[in-house]
Design a protein around this motif. Structure first.
Motif, PDB file in Angstrom:
ATOM      1  N   GLU A 220       0.815  -1.212   0.000  1.00 16.34           N
ATOM      2  CA  GLU A 220       0.000   0.000   0.000  1.00 16.34           C
ATOM      3  C   GLU A 220       0.856   1.272   0.000  1.00 16.34           C
ATOM      4  OE1 GLU A 220      -3.669   1.986   2.578  1.00 16.34           O
ATOM      5  OE2 GLU A 220      -2.610   0.208   3.312  1.00 16.34           O
ATOM      6  N   ASN A 221       1.941   1.258   0.792  1.00 13.80           N
ATOM      7  CA  ASN A 221       2.839   2.414   0.825  1.00 13.80           C
ATOM      8  C   ASN A 221       4.295   2.018   0.598  1.00 13.80           C
ATOM      9  OD1 ASN A 221       3.273   1.056   3.196  1.00 13.80           O
ATOM     10  ND2 ASN A 221       2.649   2.730   4.545  1.00 13.80           N
ATOM     11  N   TYR A 222       4.510   0.764   0.149  1.00 12.16           N
ATOM     12  CA  TYR A 222       5.838   0.250  -0.175  1.00 12.16           C
ATOM     13  C   TYR A 222       6.805   0.414   0.998  1.00 12.16           C
ATOM     14  CZ  TYR A 222       3.854   0.255  -4.832  1.00 12.16           C
ATOM     15  OH  TYR A 222       3.045   0.039  -5.910  1.00 12.16           O
ATOM     16  N   SER A 223       6.324   0.076   2.183  1.00  4.73           N
ATOM     17  CA  SER A 223       7.142   0.197   3.383  1.00  4.73           C
ATOM     18  C   SER A 223       7.541  -1.178   3.898  1.00  4.73           C
ATOM     19  CB  SER A 223       6.374   0.955   4.472  1.00  4.73           C
ATOM     20  OG  SER A 223       5.207   0.237   4.844  1.00  4.73           O
ATOM     21  N   LEU A 224       8.632  -1.214   4.624  1.00  2.37           N
ATOM     22  CA  LEU A 224       9.142  -2.453   5.203  1.00  2.37           C
ATOM     23  C   LEU A 224       8.402  -2.751   6.506  1.00  2.37           C
ATOM     24  CD1 LEU A 224      11.235  -4.762   5.290  1.00  2.37           C
ATOM     25  CD2 LEU A 224      12.786  -3.173   6.458  1.00  2.37           C
ATOM     26  N   LEU A 225       7.746  -3.900   6.580  1.00  3.59           N
ATOM     27  CA  LEU A 225       7.042  -4.315   7.792  1.00  3.59           C
ATOM     28  C   LEU A 225       7.957  -5.075   8.734  1.00  3.59           C
ATOM     29  CD1 LEU A 225       3.607  -5.535   6.379  1.00  3.59           C
ATOM     30  CD2 LEU A 225       4.028  -3.497   7.743  1.00  3.59           C
ATOM     31  N   SER A 226       8.739  -6.012   8.182  1.00  5.18           N
ATOM     32  CA  SER A 226       9.607  -6.824   9.036  1.00  5.18           C
ATOM     33  C   SER A 226      10.701  -7.494   8.231  1.00  5.18           C
ATOM     34  CB  SER A 226       8.789  -7.879   9.795  1.00  5.18           C
ATOM     35  OG  SER A 226       8.010  -8.628   8.898  1.00  5.18           O
ATOM     36  N   LYS A 227      11.774  -7.842   8.939  1.00  3.27           N
ATOM     37  CA  LYS A 227      12.887  -8.597   8.372  1.00  3.27           C
ATOM     38  C   LYS A 227      12.990  -9.933   9.095  1.00  3.27           C
ATOM     39  CE  LYS A 227      16.098  -4.897   6.982  1.00  3.27           C
ATOM     40  NZ  LYS A 227      17.463  -4.345   7.205  1.00  3.27           N
ATOM     41  N   TYR A 228      13.350 -10.972   8.356  1.00  2.23           N
ATOM     42  CA  TYR A 228      13.550 -12.303   8.921  1.00  2.23           C
ATOM     43  C   TYR A 228      15.004 -12.687   8.673  1.00  2.23           C
ATOM     44  CZ  TYR A 228       8.509 -12.010   8.717  1.00  2.23           C
ATOM     45  OH  TYR A 228       7.223 -11.577   8.854  1.00  2.23           O
ATOM     46  N   ARG A 229      15.700 -13.006   9.769  1.00  4.64           N
ATOM     47  CA  ARG A 229      17.150 -13.194   9.678  1.00  4.64           C
ATOM     48  C   ARG A 229      17.559 -14.592  10.150  1.00  4.64           C
ATOM     49  NH1 ARG A 229      19.821  -7.795  12.168  1.00  4.64           N
ATOM     50  NH2 ARG A 229      19.100  -8.735  14.101  1.00  4.64           N
ATOM     51  N   ASN A 230      18.881 -14.732  10.365  1.00  3.65           N
ATOM     52  CA  ASN A 230      19.495 -16.000  10.781  1.00  3.65           C
ATOM     53  C   ASN A 230      19.420 -17.056   9.684  1.00  3.65           C
ATOM     54  OD1 ASN A 230      20.378 -15.061  13.180  1.00  3.65           O
ATOM     55  ND2 ASN A 230      19.028 -16.292  14.477  1.00  3.65           N
ATOM     56  N   ASN A 279      10.630   1.873  12.189  1.00  5.24           N
ATOM     57  CA  ASN A 279       9.226   1.486  12.054  1.00  5.24           C
ATOM     58  C   ASN A 279       9.040   0.122  11.398  1.00  5.24           C
ATOM     59  OD1 ASN A 279       6.515   1.978  12.548  1.00  5.24           O
ATOM     60  ND2 ASN A 279       6.179   2.774  10.491  1.00  5.24           N
ATOM     61  N   TYR A 280       9.885  -0.840  11.770  1.00  2.19           N
ATOM     62  CA  TYR A 280       9.683  -2.210  11.323  1.00  2.19           C
ATOM     63  C   TYR A 280      10.197  -3.165  12.395  1.00  2.19           C
ATOM     64  CZ  TYR A 280      14.679  -2.434  10.033  1.00  2.19           C
ATOM     65  OH  TYR A 280      16.050  -2.422  10.058  1.00  2.19           O
ATOM     66  N   TYR A 281       9.892  -4.441  12.215  1.00  2.00           N
ATOM     67  CA  TYR A 281      10.274  -5.465  13.179  1.00  2.00           C
ATOM     68  C   TYR A 281      11.316  -6.385  12.563  1.00  2.00           C
ATOM     69  CZ  TYR A 281       5.837  -3.831  15.024  1.00  2.00           C
ATOM     70  OH  TYR A 281       4.815  -3.052  15.460  1.00  2.00           O
ATOM     71  N   THR A 282      12.108  -6.989  13.414  1.00  2.00           N
ATOM     72  CA  THR A 282      13.069  -7.972  12.925  1.00  2.00           C
ATOM     73  C   THR A 282      12.894  -9.264  13.702  1.00  2.00           C
ATOM     74  OG1 THR A 282      15.415  -8.498  12.579  1.00  2.00           O
ATOM     75  CG2 THR A 282      14.877  -7.111  14.478  1.00  2.00           C
ATOM     76  N   ASN A 283      12.878 -10.372  12.999  1.00  2.00           N
ATOM     77  CA  ASN A 283      12.666 -11.689  13.598  1.00  2.00           C
ATOM     78  C   ASN A 283      13.903 -12.543  13.348  1.00  2.00           C
ATOM     79  OD1 ASN A 283      11.934 -14.224  14.371  1.00  2.00           O
ATOM     80  ND2 ASN A 283      10.006 -14.269  13.260  1.00  2.00           N
ATOM     81  N   SER A 284      14.644 -12.816  14.393  1.00  2.00           N
ATOM     82  CA  SER A 284      15.843 -13.640  14.285  1.00  2.00           C
ATOM     83  C   SER A 284      15.635 -15.034  14.840  1.00  2.00           C
ATOM     84  CB  SER A 284      17.017 -12.963  15.007  1.00  2.00           C
ATOM     85  OG  SER A 284      17.286 -11.692  14.461  1.00  2.00           O
ATOM     86  N   VAL A 285      14.415 -15.318  15.321  1.00  2.00           N
ATOM     87  CA  VAL A 285      14.122 -16.618  15.925  1.00  2.00           C
ATOM     88  C   VAL A 285      13.373 -17.483  14.918  1.00  2.00           C
ATOM     89  CG1 VAL A 285      12.978 -17.809  17.815  1.00  2.00           C
ATOM     90  CG2 VAL A 285      13.995 -15.556  18.190  1.00  2.00           C
TER      91      VAL A 285
END
Length: 339
Positions: A220-230, A279-285
């Motif tokens: 909708e606004n081309y924004s980053l909601l979250s990153k998934y890592r590891n 303004n985004y979340y990061t998930n490393s688990v």
């Protein structure tokens, strides 16, 4: 004896029916002269295969021979069917061009867009109104169906060795709610258990890249909601995908592991760390499954279709019930009870 043969046959048939994937190929397609990089499957059971041999092949599940060959001037990196009208498909190529093909009548290029860098990933949006192309430098472009430019965004880290941008290796829209398995008529307990995650959002895009990151984008606004890592993904053409209920992300890796993340990005979810400034979340688990030796890459990992799993579990329960009844009957007969 005849009885033992019948029992073996029955047990073999039961084990086959209870397997999600049959180890014996239903059909083998031959024709490419080099590695196959990507495969797309249409709603009408047509298959497209993109190859290093600079071609895309069209197959039909019910036929052994290739139906049509679509030649390109360079290596074809990615392919995707139009989700509604599967006479159309798109391809990405080393010649930096994203092409929209029309299979009928003779497999022609309907339109195309010349990108600034090699096109390494392509996909249609769920509503088929948008074509998305990922580039080797971490850029993602959005076009209308007739290849008119809409906008672009960068999938790059703010700092570190990958801040210049890395290859986009996969693009995947989350499924709309009317396409998730929750729209299928199933027992109430199954349906209710599926409503805990993010149900279909046609305006969210999952992007996999060679900077060891998977990103979830709000279209909708081309924004980053979250990153998934590891995840280890620094060189291979690996594409993450989403479960049918949009609750989990799965991906292969460079080091023999399969990774699974919880996609839920609510602020109070313990799986996530919030970065208010960005303004985004990061998930490393994430859960990991060792698939092979760490020196061997897992290039593809997908969830089994829910209905396949559901039927297998249903068969398992039925087998357990029948075996229980049989044991009760045998015990009562052996003890001179009537059944």
């Amino acid at each position: 004896s005849i009885d033992s043969k019948e029992e073996n046959t029955k047990s073999n048939n039961t084990s086959k029916s209870n397997n999600i994937v049959n180890t014996t190929p239903y059909r083998v397609y031959e024709g490419h002269t080099a590695d196959v990089i990507d495969v797309a499957w249409s709603k009408s059971n047509f298959i497209l295969s993109a190859s290093v041999d600079q071609t895309v092949s069209l197959w039909l599940v019910s036929r052994n021979e290739r139906i049509h060959l679509f030649r390109h001037p360079d290596i074809v990196t990615s392919v995707d069917f139009h989700p509604i009208h599967d006479r159309y498909f798109i391809t990405g190529c080393f010649d930096k061009r994203l092409r929209l093909w029309d299979i009928i009548p003779d497999g022609i290029v309907r339109s195309w867009f010349q990108a600034s860098e090699i096109v390494t990933a392509v996909c249609f949006s769920s509503d088929a109104q948008t074509v998305v192309g990922g580039l080797i430098n971490g850029q993602v472009f959005f076009y209308s169906f007739d290849m008119k430019y809409i906008t672009q965004m960068n999938c790059k880290n703010k700092q570190g060795k990958y801040k210049a941008g890395r290859k986009i290796t996969g693009l995947c829209y989350l499924k709309p709610s009317n396409q998730t398995y929750t729209s299928v008529k199933l027992p109430n307990d199954v349906i209710s258990s599926s409503n805990n995650g993010i149900l279909g959002h046609k305006d969210r895009l999952l992007i996999t890249s060679n900077d060891n990151r998977i990103r979830l984008i709000q279209i909708e606004n081309y924004s980053l909601l979250s990153k998934y890592r590891n995840i280890k993904n620094s060189s291979m053409q690996i594409k993450a995908s989403v479960s049918e209920d949009n609750k989990y992300i799965i991906s292969g890796s460079d080091n023999g592991l399969i990774h699974i993340w919880n996609i839920n990005f609510t602020p109070n979810n313990k799986w996530f760390n919030i970065y208010p400034r960005h303004n985004y979340y990061t998930n490393s688990v994430n859960e990991t499954i060792k698939c092979t030796d760490s020196s061997i890459a897992v290039t593809t990992a997908i969830f089994a279709p829910y209905m396949s799993v559901y039927h297998v579990l249903a068969n398992d329960k039925a087998d357990y019930f029948l075996s229980t009844i049989t044991n009760i009957k045998e015990n009562r007969i052996n003890n001179d009870y009537e059944f």
